[in-house]
Structures are given as structure tokens and as C-alpha cells.
Motif scaffolding. Structure first.
Motif, PDB file in Angstrom:
ATOM      1  N   VAL A 142       0.802  -1.187   0.177  1.00 41.75           N
ATOM      2  CA  VAL A 142      -0.133   0.244  -0.227  1.00 41.75           C
ATOM      3  C   VAL A 142       1.276   1.290  -0.026  1.00 41.75           C
ATOM      4  O   VAL A 142       2.148   1.066   0.301  1.00 41.75           O
ATOM      5  N   PRO A 143       0.181   2.107  -0.308  1.00 43.87           N
ATOM      6  CA  PRO A 143       1.336   3.796  -0.262  1.00 43.87           C
ATOM      7  C   PRO A 143       1.256   3.600   0.414  1.00 43.87           C
ATOM      8  O   PRO A 143       0.474   3.775   2.193  1.00 43.87           O
ATOM      9  N   LEU A 144       2.695   5.029   1.127  1.00 46.92           N
ATOM     10  CA  LEU A 144       3.385   5.396   2.422  1.00 46.92           C
ATOM     11  C   LEU A 144       2.156   5.786   3.072  1.00 46.92           C
ATOM     12  O   LEU A 144       1.444   7.006   2.474  1.00 46.92           O
ATOM     13  N   PRO A 145       2.204   6.266   4.042  1.00 48.11           N
ATOM     14  CA  PRO A 145       1.305   7.172   4.490  1.00 48.11           C
ATOM     15  C   PRO A 145       1.209   8.174   4.360  1.00 48.11           C
ATOM     16  O   PRO A 145       0.570   8.990   4.553  1.00 48.11           O
ATOM     17  N   GLU A 146       2.785   8.950   4.088  1.00 49.11           N
ATOM     18  CA  GLU A 146       3.068  10.620   4.283  1.00 49.11           C
ATOM     19  C   GLU A 146       2.283  10.935   2.851  1.00 49.11           C
ATOM     20  O   GLU A 146       1.792  12.068   2.349  1.00 49.11           O
ATOM     21  N   TRP A 182       3.511   4.540  12.549  1.00 44.64           N
ATOM     22  CA  TRP A 182       3.029   3.960  12.355  1.00 44.64           C
ATOM     23  C   TRP A 182       2.545   2.967  11.949  1.00 44.64           C
ATOM     24  O   TRP A 182       3.681   2.057  12.059  1.00 44.64           O
ATOM     25  N   ILE A 183       1.013   2.348  11.917  1.00 41.35           N
ATOM     26  CA  ILE A 183       0.726   1.234  11.853  1.00 41.35           C
ATOM     27  C   ILE A 183      -0.244   1.522  11.458  1.00 41.35           C
ATOM     28  O   ILE A 183      -1.498   1.863  11.144  1.00 41.35           O
ATOM     29  N   LEU A 184      -0.629   0.018  10.128  1.00 40.26           N
ATOM     30  CA  LEU A 184      -1.240  -0.573   8.771  1.00 40.26           C
ATOM     31  C   LEU A 184      -2.684  -1.941   9.438  1.00 40.26           C
ATOM     32  O   LEU A 184      -2.320  -2.445  10.349  1.00 40.26           O
TER      33      LEU A 184
END
Length: 235
Positions: A80-84, A187-189
Motif C-alpha cells: 500500500v502507499p506510504l502514510p505520508e 505508524w501502524i497499518l
């Protein structure tokens, strides 16, 4: 429960909570019972309720020390895309509860609530980060913070139902969390799915991934669906 057991080498491994009645803001009471206190594992129960009430949230938990065992993970963290690069829920027009003023949520997989699409799956994923991450002195994220992030599952139901004129909400019946490994990242997914819906109930699940450490928690929950407008059936 952890304080009552008083054994730092035994960390929380699994907890199941039953939501018998709301616990309101304000004074509360907690009754804790140690069911068993052993050298390598302990069992405990607790009930949290508003002051003067007889029911609230009742939980049972298992605490265990590390031991030699099999090691494998039969799941894969989605790409998935990075949180940023993801949009924060705080930038949307949604009315946010107090929880989201403490935790930033960024959708990494799935559709926005106001987006028009044909639903094919319930799977969706979100990045989560506390504004003030409760990191412990050893550099790990407090496991109770990880447990809190597990209770974020209703979005899978929205993803599976898609755009609808029906208005509904879910009320939790129970919540079971397996804490599998320590988290080190801020950051946790969360990877969220709704496995089944019928008779007014929904079964949902959540995987929590640390991009550095892998799978850190798994949660499942039963929920009641309450409609304020006529329901729409989706096969």
C-alpha cells in the motif's frame, strides 16, 4: 489486570471483552479478579462500569511469558502507499469523534465514504498514528495502544456495502484481540475485513502491521447493525 498480576515478564497475549452496557464519561469502577497466577502464565478478569451501575465492559485476559515455540506468519502485509502520501481523515468533511482527535487515520486501501463505486470486497486498509505515540523506554509502542487501534473495524462494512441512502450504525457486542509481537513504529497499518453479515449481525476482523516488525496484532469483533432508515440488501 496487569497491575494486579504484578509479573512484568508475563505480557498481555489475548483479551476478550463483552460490551454489556455503556461506560459513560466520568467516575468509573473497576473490579479485578485473578483467576490463576502461575510461573509462566496468568489469567485475569475485570469489569469496568460507570459508578453506581451493575454492568459495563467485562473482560478476560491471558498473560504469558516468552517460551520456545514454532515461528511463522501465514499472512502477508499488503503493498500500500506510504502514510505520508495518503490523505488524513482530518482533511475530510466527516464529523470526527474524540478518538480521531488523538489518532490520525489515513486510508491506504479502499474507497472514501462519499465515493461512487460498485462494491466487490470488504477489504480496506488504514494507517494509524497517535499524535503523542505512547512509546515505552525500550523503544516499543505500548501494547495497550496497539490494542486500542484494533477496535477500528466498521469501515470494512461501509466498503462492502458501498454508496447507499440507508443510514445505519454498528454497536459492538464483543472484541477479541491477540497481541502477537511488539510494535516499534509510530505508524501502524490496519487491514480490515467484514467476513459475514446476516440476521442483523456482522463479523469483522482486523490485522495490525508494523512495517518494520510485521504482524503485531489480530482482532475480531461481533457487531449489531442498527438502521435509522430502511436497509438495502447486498449479495
Amino acid at each position: 489486570m496487569q497491575t494486579e498480576i504484578g509479573k512484568p515478564d508475563q505480557r498481555l497475549r489475548t483479551m476478550t471483552a463483552m460490551f454489556a452496557a455503556p461506560v459513560l464519561a466520568g467516575p468509573a469502577e473497576i473490579d479485578v479478579t485473578v483467576l490463576r497466577s502461575g510461573r509462566s502464565s496468568s489469567n485475569c478478569s475485570a469489569t469496568l462500569r460507570s459508578e453506581g451501575k451493575t454492568a459495563g465492559l467485562s473482560a478476560v485476559a491471558f498473560f504469558g511469558a516468552p517460551r520456545p515455540a514454532l515461528e511463522f506468519v501465514d499472512l502477508t502485509m499488503p503493498d500500500v502507499p506510504l502514510p505520508e502520501t495518503c490523505v488524513s481523515v482530518r482533511d475530510s468533511s466527516l464529523q470526527l469523534g474524540n478518538f480521531w482527535h488523538q489518532v490520525d487515520e489515513r486510508r491506504a486501501l479502499g474507497h472514501e465514504r462519499d465515493e461512487q463505486y460498485i462494491p466487490t470486497t470488504s477489504e480496506c486498509a488504514f494507517w494509524y498514528r497517535f499524535d503523542e505515540p505512547p512509546m515505552l523506554t525500550d523503544g516499543t509502542l505500548d501494547p495497550l495502544a496497539v490494542l486500542t487501534l484494533c477496535d477500528t473495524m466498521p469501515m470494512a462494512i461501509y466498503e462492502r456495502m458501498g454508496p447507499s441512502d440507508s443510514e445505519w450504525e454498528v454497536v459492538s457486542i464483543d472484541l477479541t484481540v491477540h497481541l502477537l509481537a511488539e510494535a516499534h513504529s509510530e505508524w501502524i497499518l490496519g487491514v480490515n475485513r467484514a467476513r459475514y453479515a446476516g440476521d442483523g449481525y456482522v463479523s469483522v476482523e482486523n490485522e495490525l502491521w508494523d512495517p518494520e516488525c510485521g504482524l503485531v496484532a489480530y482482532a475480531t469483533e461481533a457487531q449489531v447493525v442498527q438502521f435509522s432508515s430502511p436497509p438495502v440488501t447486498t449479495v
